[in-house]
Scaffold this motif. Structure first.
Motif, PDB file in Angstrom:
ATOM      1  N   ASP A  85      44.289  74.930  81.931  1.00 29.60           N
ATOM      2  CA  ASP A  85      43.439  75.794  81.100  1.00 29.60           C
ATOM      3  C   ASP A  85      42.330  74.923  80.529  1.00 29.60           C
ATOM      4  O   ASP A  85      42.571  74.097  79.646  1.00 29.60           O
ATOM      5  CB  ASP A  85      44.277  76.426  79.983  1.00 29.60           C
ATOM      6  CG  ASP A  85      43.499  77.466  79.212  1.00 29.60           C
ATOM      7  OD1 ASP A  85      42.420  77.877  79.693  1.00 29.60           O
ATOM      8  OD2 ASP A  85      43.958  77.859  78.128  1.00 29.60           O
ATOM      9  N   TYR A  86      41.132  75.073  81.061  1.00 32.42           N
ATOM     10  CA  TYR A  86      40.011  74.251  80.621  1.00 32.42           C
ATOM     11  C   TYR A  86      39.450  74.768  79.289  1.00 32.42           C
ATOM     12  O   TYR A  86      39.259  75.970  79.122  1.00 32.42           O
ATOM     13  CB  TYR A  86      38.892  74.260  81.666  1.00 32.42           C
ATOM     14  CG  TYR A  86      39.262  73.600  82.973  1.00 32.42           C
ATOM     15  CD1 TYR A  86      39.384  72.220  83.058  1.00 32.42           C
ATOM     16  CD2 TYR A  86      39.479  74.354  84.111  1.00 32.42           C
ATOM     17  CE1 TYR A  86      39.720  71.606  84.248  1.00 32.42           C
ATOM     18  CE2 TYR A  86      39.822  73.749  85.311  1.00 32.42           C
ATOM     19  CZ  TYR A  86      39.941  72.377  85.378  1.00 32.42           C
ATOM     20  OH  TYR A  86      40.278  71.767  86.547  1.00 32.42           O
ATOM     21  N   ALA A  87      39.195  73.845  78.399  1.00 33.15           N
ATOM     22  CA  ALA A  87      38.534  74.198  77.132  1.00 33.15           C
ATOM     23  C   ALA A  87      37.024  74.240  77.366  1.00 33.15           C
ATOM     24  O   ALA A  87      36.515  73.623  78.300  1.00 33.15           O
ATOM     25  CB  ALA A  87      38.879  73.174  76.057  1.00 33.15           C
ATOM     26  N   ALA A  88      36.325  74.961  76.539  1.00 31.31           N
ATOM     27  CA  ALA A  88      34.869  75.074  76.674  1.00 31.31           C
ATOM     28  C   ALA A  88      34.229  73.694  76.645  1.00 31.31           C
ATOM     29  O   ALA A  88      34.504  72.887  75.753  1.00 31.31           O
ATOM     30  CB  ALA A  88      34.312  75.944  75.548  1.00 31.31           C
ATOM     31  N   GLY A  89      33.408  73.409  77.623  1.00 30.42           N
ATOM     32  CA  GLY A  89      32.701  72.144  77.702  1.00 30.42           C
ATOM     33  C   GLY A  89      33.562  70.984  78.185  1.00 30.42           C
ATOM     34  O   GLY A  89      33.087  69.853  78.267  1.00 30.42           O
ATOM     35  N   ASP A  90      34.821  71.271  78.511  1.00 30.61           N
ATOM     36  CA  ASP A  90      35.755  70.216  78.943  1.00 30.61           C
ATOM     37  C   ASP A  90      36.037  70.375  80.441  1.00 30.61           C
ATOM     38  O   ASP A  90      36.498  71.425  80.867  1.00 30.61           O
ATOM     39  CB  ASP A  90      37.052  70.322  78.140  1.00 30.61           C
ATOM     40  CG  ASP A  90      38.032  69.224  78.508  1.00 30.61           C
ATOM     41  OD1 ASP A  90      37.583  68.146  78.922  1.00 30.61           O
ATOM     42  OD2 ASP A  90      39.246  69.458  78.383  1.00 30.61           O
ATOM     43  N   PHE A  91      35.737  69.331  81.204  1.00 26.71           N
ATOM     44  CA  PHE A  91      35.979  69.402  82.640  1.00 26.71           C
ATOM     45  C   PHE A  91      36.417  68.023  83.145  1.00 26.71           C
ATOM     46  O   PHE A  91      35.656  67.312  83.796  1.00 26.71           O
ATOM     47  CB  PHE A  91      34.721  69.876  83.382  1.00 26.71           C
ATOM     48  CG  PHE A  91      34.992  70.308  84.790  1.00 26.71           C
ATOM     49  CD1 PHE A  91      35.547  71.544  85.052  1.00 26.71           C
ATOM     50  CD2 PHE A  91      34.686  69.468  85.860  1.00 26.71           C
ATOM     51  CE1 PHE A  91      35.786  71.941  86.355  1.00 26.71           C
ATOM     52  CE2 PHE A  91      34.929  69.859  87.163  1.00 26.71           C
ATOM     53  CZ  PHE A  91      35.484  71.106  87.413  1.00 26.71           C
TER      54      PHE A  91
END
Length: 199
Positions: A85-91
């Motif tokens: 589950d990717y957090a916003a701005g996190d890749f």
């Protein structure tokens, strides 16, 4: 990381001495690896073993060595789950790469399963759809017009016929697994005919 190996299932022969069998394929989680032993006499059993390794391969170690004539089958079965589950701005690249690897492993398993099913030649005609009621409890064949045809006999009668053939072969001192030539088959058929019809 990349996925170069396409191994989903791997098999090795037992010898009555070896207890450790290596699975050389990629794996996302050791819990996704499974193992069973095919007996020389027929049938498949599960045996007590432990699994060790990493994402590059694993080793199944049995408590008791599979006997000579037994075959150890090892395979991967990756659950079709999306665990990231990717957090916003996190890749994070490593996490994403692992997710992509997992998708490739699942695709390999689907492809492997497809190779184990009845398939059509790409240039052949489309076969008629299977009616579950019409085919229930029967064998399926392909007719001269490339249409699926249910057997006229039920599986019970076919099983009974197989046991009659076994009896005929046994009377001639031949086991089911023996190489049979046309003459032996004719002799078996004549023996069956002497016993009367199969019901």
């Amino acid at each position: 990381m990349t996925v170069y190996t396409q191994i989903v299932e791997y098999a090795l022969d037992g010898d009555g001495v070896t207890v450790a069998f290596s699975y050389p394929g990629r794996v996302d989680d050791l819990e996704n690896l499974h193992c069973a032993v095919a007996l020389e006499s027929g049938g498949v059993v599960e045996r007590d073993y432990t699994v060790t390794g990493d994402d590059q391969g694993a080793t199944f170690t049995f408590i008791a060595a599979p006997a000579a004539g037994e075959r150890v089958y090892m395979w991967r079965d990756t659950p079709p789950e999306q665990r990231v589950d990717y957090a916003a701005g996190d890749f994070p690249s490593e996490t994403h790469e692992r997710t992509a690897d997992r998708l490739v492993l699942m695709a390999q398993e689907v492809r492997d399963s497809g190779k184990r099913t009845l398939r059509l030649n790409r240039s052949g005609p489309v076969l008629n759809p299977i009616n579950p009621v019409e085919f229930s409890g029967k064998l399926m064949g392909i007719g001269p017009d490339h249409q699926l045809i249910p057997s006229t006999q039920t599986l019970d009668k076919i099983d009974n016929a197989a046991s009659v053939v076994d009896r005929a072969l046994a009377e001639m001192g031949i086991s089911r697994g023996a190489d049979l030539d046309f003459g032996l088959i004719t002799t078996a058929a004549n023996t069956i005919e002497d016993w009367g019809s199969i019901e």
